[in-house]
Design a protein around this motif. Structure first.
Motif, short mmCIF file in Angstrom:
data_model
loop_
_atom_site.label_atom_id
_atom_site.label_comp_id
_atom_site.label_asym_id
_atom_site.label_seq_id
_atom_site.Cartn_x
_atom_site.Cartn_y
_atom_site.Cartn_z
N UNK A 76 0.45 -1.15 0.36
CA UNK A 76 0.21 -0.02 0.07
C UNK A 76 1.14 1.04 0.28
N UNK A 77 0.34 2.18 -0.87
CA UNK A 77 1.25 3.29 -1.14
C UNK A 77 0.42 4.47 -1.10
N UNK A 78 0.78 5.61 0.44
CA UNK A 78 0.16 6.54 -0.16
C UNK A 78 1.09 7.67 -0.02
N UNK A 79 0.64 8.26 -1.21
CA UNK A 79 1.19 9.59 -1.43
C UNK A 79 0.53 11.00 -1.26
N UNK A 80 1.43 12.55 -0.22
CA UNK A 80 0.74 12.69 0.28
C UNK A 80 2.31 14.48 -1.03
N UNK A 81 0.79 15.16 -1.17
CA UNK A 81 1.10 16.80 -2.29
C UNK A 81 2.06 16.26 -2.87
N UNK A 82 3.02 16.46 -3.18
CA UNK A 82 4.00 15.84 -4.34
C UNK A 82 3.76 15.25 -4.52
N UNK A 83 4.05 13.83 -3.93
CA UNK A 83 3.83 12.81 -4.20
C UNK A 83 2.63 11.74 -4.43
N UNK A 84 1.43 12.48 -4.23
CA UNK A 84 0.15 12.39 -5.24
C UNK A 84 0.51 12.73 -6.52
N UNK A 85 1.08 13.79 -6.74
CA UNK A 85 1.04 14.22 -7.66
C UNK A 85 2.26 13.24 -8.80
N UNK A 86 3.24 12.74 -8.10
CA UNK A 86 4.16 11.98 -8.41
C UNK A 86 3.38 10.42 -8.86
N UNK A 87 3.18 9.95 -8.20
CA UNK A 87 2.33 9.02 -8.40
C UNK A 87 0.55 8.96 -9.19
N UNK A 88 0.79 9.97 -9.54
CA UNK A 88 -0.89 10.29 -10.81
C UNK A 88 0.51 10.54 -12.18
N UNK A 89 1.33 10.97 -12.09
CA UNK A 89 2.13 11.01 -13.48
C UNK A 89 2.48 9.52 -13.78
N UNK A 90 3.54 9.32 -12.91
CA UNK A 90 4.11 8.33 -13.23
C UNK A 90 2.56 7.31 -13.82
N UNK A 91 2.16 6.90 -13.15
CA UNK A 91 1.34 6.09 -13.52
C UNK A 91 -0.14 6.59 -14.81
N UNK A 92 0.34 7.60 -15.40
CA UNK A 92 -0.35 7.85 -16.53
C UNK A 92 -1.22 9.43 -16.59
N UNK A 93 -1.65 9.86 -15.46
CA UNK A 93 -2.20 10.68 -15.10
C UNK A 93 -2.11 12.33 -15.75
N UNK A 94 -2.85 13.14 -15.56
CA UNK A 94 -2.22 14.36 -15.71
C UNK A 94 -2.43 15.88 -14.40
#
Ligand code: XMP
Length: 500
Positions: A76-94
């Motif tokens: 399980x991963x919880x991304x906070x702030x930049x962590x959430x943005x990086x996760x979404x960006x790396x997985x194909x989000x914008x």
């Protein structure tokens, strides 16, 4: 211990807050660099991962990334702030540069109407504008996706900072991630830490003696208490009293430690330090002279002892995390008692607090029976009052400062909510005053009081006028050599906490 939560650092200032909060929820945590490989993570086998915020924009070249294989590990991963943005960006989000960044407390509304809106600390320019496949938004603000999840892959993101006390229910969000998502057991206890360290110290030292430079600060004091529990009778503490301690402090240290099962040596070296500082006014020169003199005195005393093969140091976890993280420019040469092993030859170094955060060190100190006055002590610089006397240091100036500082600490000490650090400074300005019918020309004392989380930056504390008034009237009436009291209203930056 059945599980570790890894906090991956992407440059946010909150990594220690996050890791500390996890531990305070009885789950063990460690901080690792954001670029740790998936292989290393597999070896550690954490129960969960939290990715911190950071100052970067994900679409800029060179901005930090985690190993992309991490998302497929099933952890399980919880991304906070930049962590959430990086996760979404790396997985194909914008992720887009925010037209409207959010700073401060912002109302977050969960998608589930059964849950109440809450205020959360936001600090971001960019925002996730399209979620990767498999993700759903779980909360929004007026301008951004505030939280998202891919339940199947156990990936979670929050744009706000649940680790901040300014987020309502933030601790509960972390707790829910730990227990409901990661299934982490609540089995991290400081008592276990004491037990394992006691066993480790005993195994390392066996029947040999251990030397500790005891400064009376929180870390070296707790280190001494832990060592004296583990190897009673084998610990030698050298307390070099350079004469720059606050009022009564040297005697308090002696009182506390001479009662414990250790050999306590106090070296009264004030005259020697003052002689070395004669005629020296430059702050950096003062720090260097004190640092060097400290090591010389310690070395001489250690040489007299003979058979002491081990050196103990009160290094704590943030010291280790920080020294691995690279430092900015040296603003001041901080004098601590670290660095001693380079000077003296020892068979080994024992650092029994190296796994603990400052709050935990304080809690440990309490468990080991140290007095509150010692365990809750404010930070105090290694060179002590010598860098709070502006310009040349003399015995007379130290006495004036010690008395003024004692008054200030007594008055602020009565406040319910105290600033994080407060002290008096003896300026090298004299000013005209009038006492009775006489004109005076005496010293100016400055009051310094700051609020801060990490001492890297700080705000000056807005002390109530009544407290300031009492400090001023008591200092000018109780200390004849002071004609005036001024209040330092500068934050850091541009000023530093200390004046030198
Ligand atoms: P500055 O003045 O750099 O201080 O803004 C930040 C924090 O560090 C403390 N400080 C020191 N601590 N050795 C220490 O161990 C030092 O030489 C030293 N100089 C400053 C300061 O009291 C504040 O808490």
């Amino acid at each position: 211990m059945s599980g570790t939560i890894l906090v991956l650092d992407f440059g946010g200032q909150y990594k220690e807050l996050i890791a500390g909060m996890v531990r305070s929820l009885s789950v063990y945590s460690e901080i690792k660099p954001g670029n740790i490989t998936a292989d290393e993570i597999r070896r550690i086998a954490p129960t969960g991962i939290i990715m911190t915020g950071g100052p970067n924009s994900v679409y800029l070249p060179g901005s930090p990334r985690c190993d992309s294989k991490l998302f497929a590990l099933g952890i399980p991963i919880l991304g906070i702030c930049y962590g959430m943005q990086m996760m979404c960006h790396m997985l194909g989000g914008e992720v887009s540069p925010g037209a409207a960044g959010e700073y401060g407390r912002v109302l977050v509304t969960p998608e589930d109407s059964a849950q109440k809106p809450f205020l959360a600390l936001m600090s971001h320019m960019d925002a996730v504008t399209r979620l990767p496949d498999g993700f759903a938004a779980t909360a929004r603000t007026g301008s951004c996706i505030a939280a998202c999840e891919d339940k199947g892959r156990k990936l979670y993101g929050v744009q706000f900072h649940p680790e901040s006390k300014h987020t309502e229910g933030g601790r509960g969000i972390i707790e829910s991630f730990l227990h409901n998502v990661c299934g982490a057991a609540k089995d991290y206890r400081l008592d276990d830490y004491i037990d394992t360290q006691v066993a480790d110290i005993q195994e390392k030292a066996r029947d040999k003696n251990v030397l500790l430079a005891l400064s009376g600060g929180v870390d070296s004091s707790v280190c001494a208490a832990l060592l004296s529990k583990a190897i009673p009778g084998q610990l030698v503490c050298i307390f070099v009293d350079h004469g720059f301690m606050r009022q009564g402090e040297g005697d308090e240290i002696e009182r506390v430690f001479s009662k414990r099962k250790l050999r306590f040596i106090r070296v009264n070296a004030e005259r020697r330090f003052l002689a070395k500082l004669k005629g020296i006014a430059d702050p950096e020169a003062k720090r260097k002279i004190i640092g060097e003199a400290f090591i010389r005195v310690f070395e001489e005393e250690a040489a007299k002892l003979g058979d002491v093969p081990f050196l103990a140091q009160g290094t704590i976890y943030p010291d280790i995390v920080e020294s691995g993280g690279g430092h900015g420019a040296t603003i001041k040469s901080h004098h601590n008692v670290g660095g001693l092993p380079e000077i003296l030859a020892f068979d080994g170094v024992i650092e029994p607090l190296a796994g603990l955060f400052k709050d935990e060190v304080r809690a440990l100190g309490k468990k080991l029976g140290l007095p509150k006055s010692l365990v809750n002590r404010q930070p105090f610089p290694g060179p002590g009052l010598a860098i709070r006397v502006m310009g040349e240091v003399t015995g007379e100036k130290l006495d004036i400062l010690r008395s003024a500082d004692a008054v200030l600490r007594e008055e602020i000490g009565r406040m319910k909510r105290k600033p994080d650090q407060y002290f008096a400074v003896l300026t090298d300005t004299r000013s005209v005053g009038v006492k009775g019918d006489f004109r005076t020309y005496d010293y100016v004392i400055a009051v310094r009081a700051v609020t801060t989380g990490d001492f890297m930056t700080c705000e000056y504390a807005a002390l109530p006028n009544s407290v300031l008034g009492r400090i001023s009237s008591r200092i000018t009436s109780e200390i004849p050599a002071v004609s005036r009291v001024v209040y330092d209203i500068t934050s850091k930056p541009p000023a530093t906490v200390e004046w030198e």
